[in-house]
Design a protein around this motif. Structure first.
Motif, PDB file in Angstrom:
ATOM      1  N   PRO A 196      64.491   9.053  74.770  1.00 52.90           N
ATOM      2  CA  PRO A 196      63.583  10.182  74.975  1.00 52.90           C
ATOM      3  C   PRO A 196      63.437  11.064  73.732  1.00 52.90           C
ATOM      4  CG  PRO A 196      65.641  10.549  76.146  1.00 52.90           C
ATOM      5  CD  PRO A 196      65.717   9.176  75.549  1.00 52.90           C
ATOM      6  N   TYR A 197      62.237  11.595  73.577  1.00 54.01           N
ATOM      7  CA  TYR A 197      61.977  12.601  72.553  1.00 54.01           C
ATOM      8  C   TYR A 197      60.836  13.478  73.036  1.00 54.01           C
ATOM      9  CZ  TYR A 197      57.684  10.471  70.598  1.00 54.01           C
ATOM     10  OH  TYR A 197      56.408  10.005  70.408  1.00 54.01           O
ATOM     11  N   GLY A 198      60.747  14.656  72.443  1.00 49.90           N
ATOM     12  CA  GLY A 198      59.696  15.593  72.812  1.00 49.90           C
ATOM     13  C   GLY A 198      59.774  16.834  71.947  1.00 49.90           C
ATOM     14  N   PHE A 199      58.945  17.801  72.242  1.00 49.29           N
ATOM     15  CA  PHE A 199      58.932  19.061  71.504  1.00 49.29           C
ATOM     16  C   PHE A 199      60.323  19.690  71.521  1.00 49.29           C
ATOM     17  CE2 PHE A 199      58.307  23.573  70.877  1.00 49.29           C
ATOM     18  CZ  PHE A 199      57.377  23.631  69.861  1.00 49.29           C
ATOM     19  N   ASN A 200      60.971  19.647  72.690  1.00 49.95           N
ATOM     20  CA  ASN A 200      62.279  20.284  72.830  1.00 49.95           C
ATOM     21  C   ASN A 200      63.367  19.586  72.017  1.00 49.95           C
ATOM     22  OD1 ASN A 200      62.347  18.026  74.486  1.00 49.95           O
ATOM     23  ND2 ASN A 200      63.295  19.073  76.212  1.00 49.95           N
ATOM     24  N   THR A 201      63.289  18.260  71.853  1.00 51.58           N
ATOM     25  CA  THR A 201      64.297  17.567  71.044  1.00 51.58           C
ATOM     26  C   THR A 201      64.003  17.704  69.557  1.00 51.58           C
ATOM     27  OG1 THR A 201      63.167  15.412  71.069  1.00 51.58           O
ATOM     28  CG2 THR A 201      64.736  15.860  72.854  1.00 51.58           C
ATOM     29  N   ARG A 202      62.764  17.971  69.235  1.00 48.11           N
ATOM     30  CA  ARG A 202      62.374  18.086  67.832  1.00 48.11           C
ATOM     31  C   ARG A 202      62.555  19.496  67.286  1.00 48.11           C
ATOM     32  NH1 ARG A 202      56.757  15.494  65.544  1.00 48.11           N
ATOM     33  NH2 ARG A 202      57.528  15.089  63.439  1.00 48.11           N
ATOM     34  N   PHE A 203      62.234  20.488  68.109  1.00 43.17           N
ATOM     35  CA  PHE A 203      62.211  21.869  67.619  1.00 43.17           C
ATOM     36  C   PHE A 203      63.182  22.816  68.310  1.00 43.17           C
ATOM     37  CE2 PHE A 203      57.914  20.182  66.787  1.00 43.17           C
ATOM     38  CZ  PHE A 203      57.890  20.326  65.414  1.00 43.17           C
ATOM     39  N   GLU A 204      63.748  22.406  69.448  1.00 44.20           N
ATOM     40  CA  GLU A 204      64.570  23.335  70.218  1.00 44.20           C
ATOM     41  C   GLU A 204      66.009  22.875  70.423  1.00 44.20           C
ATOM     42  OE1 GLU A 204      62.167  23.725  73.738  1.00 44.20           O
ATOM     43  OE2 GLU A 204      60.745  25.070  72.750  1.00 44.20           O
ATOM     44  N   GLY A 205      66.412  21.785  69.805  1.00 48.70           N
ATOM     45  CA  GLY A 205      67.800  21.336  69.877  1.00 48.70           C
ATOM     46  C   GLY A 205      68.210  20.680  71.179  1.00 48.70           C
ATOM     47  N   ALA A 206      67.267  20.276  72.022  1.00 47.32           N
ATOM     48  CA  ALA A 206      67.600  19.604  73.276  1.00 47.32           C
ATOM     49  C   ALA A 206      68.128  18.196  72.988  1.00 47.32           C
ATOM     50  CB  ALA A 206      66.375  19.527  74.189  1.00 47.32           C
ATOM     51  N   ALA A 207      68.853  17.633  73.966  1.00 51.62           N
ATOM     52  CA  ALA A 207      69.390  16.277  73.818  1.00 51.62           C
ATOM     53  C   ALA A 207      68.249  15.272  73.686  1.00 51.62           C
ATOM     54  CB  ALA A 207      70.267  15.928  75.026  1.00 51.62           C
ATOM     55  N   GLY A 208      68.443  14.284  72.851  1.00 51.19           N
ATOM     56  CA  GLY A 208      67.428  13.274  72.584  1.00 51.19           C
ATOM     57  C   GLY A 208      67.232  13.169  71.085  1.00 51.19           C
ATOM     58  N   THR A 209      66.340  12.348  70.676  1.00 51.67           N
ATOM     59  CA  THR A 209      66.125  12.133  69.250  1.00 51.67           C
ATOM     60  C   THR A 209      64.802  12.742  68.808  1.00 51.67           C
ATOM     61  OG1 THR A 209      66.271  10.482  67.490  1.00 51.67           O
ATOM     62  CG2 THR A 209      65.025   9.851  69.460  1.00 51.67           C
ATOM     63  N   ASN A 210      64.444  12.527  67.561  1.00 53.04           N
ATOM     64  CA  ASN A 210      63.166  12.988  67.029  1.00 53.04           C
ATOM     65  C   ASN A 210      62.834  12.137  65.809  1.00 53.04           C
ATOM     66  OD1 ASN A 210      64.199  14.434  64.523  1.00 53.04           O
ATOM     67  ND2 ASN A 210      65.355  15.470  66.144  1.00 53.04           N
ATOM     68  N   ASP A 252      50.863  17.179  77.041  1.00 52.41           N
ATOM     69  CA  ASP A 252      50.548  18.010  75.885  1.00 52.41           C
ATOM     70  C   ASP A 252      51.770  18.134  74.977  1.00 52.41           C
ATOM     71  OD1 ASP A 252      52.268  19.998  76.869  1.00 52.41           O
ATOM     72  OD2 ASP A 252      50.655  21.226  77.681  1.00 52.41           O
ATOM     73  N   ILE A 253      51.589  18.780  73.832  1.00 51.84           N
ATOM     74  CA  ILE A 253      52.637  18.816  72.815  1.00 51.84           C
ATOM     75  C   ILE A 253      53.887  19.567  73.273  1.00 51.84           C
ATOM     76  CG2 ILE A 253      51.727  20.847  71.600  1.00 51.84           C
ATOM     77  CD1 ILE A 253      53.450  17.815  69.969  1.00 51.84           C
ATOM     78  N   LYS A 254      53.748  20.660  74.010  1.00 49.46           N
ATOM     79  CA  LYS A 254      54.899  21.472  74.401  1.00 49.46           C
ATOM     80  C   LYS A 254      55.645  20.914  75.613  1.00 49.46           C
ATOM     81  CE  LYS A 254      54.783  25.402  71.882  1.00 49.46           C
ATOM     82  NZ  LYS A 254      55.572  26.553  71.682  1.00 49.46           N
ATOM     83  N   ARG A 255      54.910  20.440  76.618  1.00 49.26           N
ATOM     84  CA  ARG A 255      55.560  19.980  77.844  1.00 49.26           C
ATOM     85  C   ARG A 255      55.590  18.460  77.966  1.00 49.26           C
ATOM     86  NH1 ARG A 255      52.360  24.167  79.007  1.00 49.26           N
ATOM     87  NH2 ARG A 255      50.725  22.853  79.831  1.00 49.26           N
ATOM     88  N   GLY A 256      54.916  17.782  77.079  1.00 45.85           N
ATOM     89  CA  GLY A 256      54.862  16.325  77.140  1.00 45.85           C
ATOM     90  C   GLY A 256      56.209  15.696  76.824  1.00 45.85           C
ATOM     91  N   LYS A 257      56.305  14.432  77.162  1.00 49.15           N
ATOM     92  CA  LYS A 257      57.532  13.683  76.925  1.00 49.15           C
ATOM     93  C   LYS A 257      57.167  12.330  76.332  1.00 49.15           C
ATOM     94  CE  LYS A 257      60.422  16.377  79.420  1.00 49.15           C
ATOM     95  NZ  LYS A 257      60.750  17.541  78.699  1.00 49.15           N
ATOM     96  N   GLY A 258      58.085  11.806  75.546  1.00 49.46           N
ATOM     97  CA  GLY A 258      57.857  10.500  74.959  1.00 49.46           C
ATOM     98  C   GLY A 258      59.126   9.684  74.925  1.00 49.46           C
ATOM     99  N   THR A 259      58.955   8.406  74.600  1.00 51.13           N
ATOM    100  CA  THR A 259      60.086   7.522  74.374  1.00 51.13           C
ATOM    101  C   THR A 259      59.831   6.721  73.107  1.00 51.13           C
ATOM    102  OG1 THR A 259      59.178   5.744  75.736  1.00 51.13           O
ATOM    103  CG2 THR A 259      60.696   7.290  76.822  1.00 51.13           C
TER     104      THR A 259
END
Length: 142
Positions: free
Chosen positions: A33-47, A14-21
């Motif tokens: 890696p990218y996901g909700f957390n890298t896009r909206f929460e500043g976690a490591a990874g891209t967007n 799902d959008i909040k807990r899902g993960k992508g590459t």
């Protein structure tokens, strides 16, 4: 002449807990890696916005180099940043603005000639032509 370049994305969950590459055909990005957390929460990874910003900055810099060359100038350096704004709008999210900031070193060019060329590059950059968002340009000729 048509040139094709491929980018690939994989997503699971799902959008909040899902993960992508995200990967590129060239291999410059491989299962980044990218996901909700890298896009909206500043976690490591891209967007997607960060990748789009890099693509826009690169495209604009190349367009400017081309157009300077067509007028007989060779830039010593072009350093461009694209600040991509993702805003909540009615019905979801949208890229609403892209602010290009370019610092350019071109020997033996006057400001009026440079201004004409850089504005032409902003309008002529293929990525600039693609976007519906407002694209602004701030620049400094060194």
């Amino acid at each position: 002449m048509t040139i094709h370049k491929k980018g690939q994305a994989h997503w699971a969950g799902d959008i909040k807990r899902g993960k992508g590459t995200i990967s590129t055909e060239s291999g410059a990005l491989k299962q980044q890696p990218y996901g909700f957390n890298t896009r909206f929460e500043g976690a490591a990874g891209t967007n997607p916005e960060e990748l789009f910003g890099a693509a826009h900055a690169g495209c604009f810099s190349m367009a400017l180099s081309l157009m300077l060359g067509e007028e007989g100038y060779t830039p010593e350096s072009i350093d461009t940043t694209a600040d991509v704004s993702l805003d909540k709008v009615e019905g979801g999210f949208a890229i609403t603005k892209i602010a290009l900031d370019s610092k350019v070193n071109v020997p033996n060019i006057d400001e009026a000639a440079f201004d004409k060329i850089i504005q032409k590059a902003k309008a002529g950059c293929p990525v600039s032509q693609l976007v519906k968002a407002e694209v602004t340009l701030n620049y400094q000729l060194n």
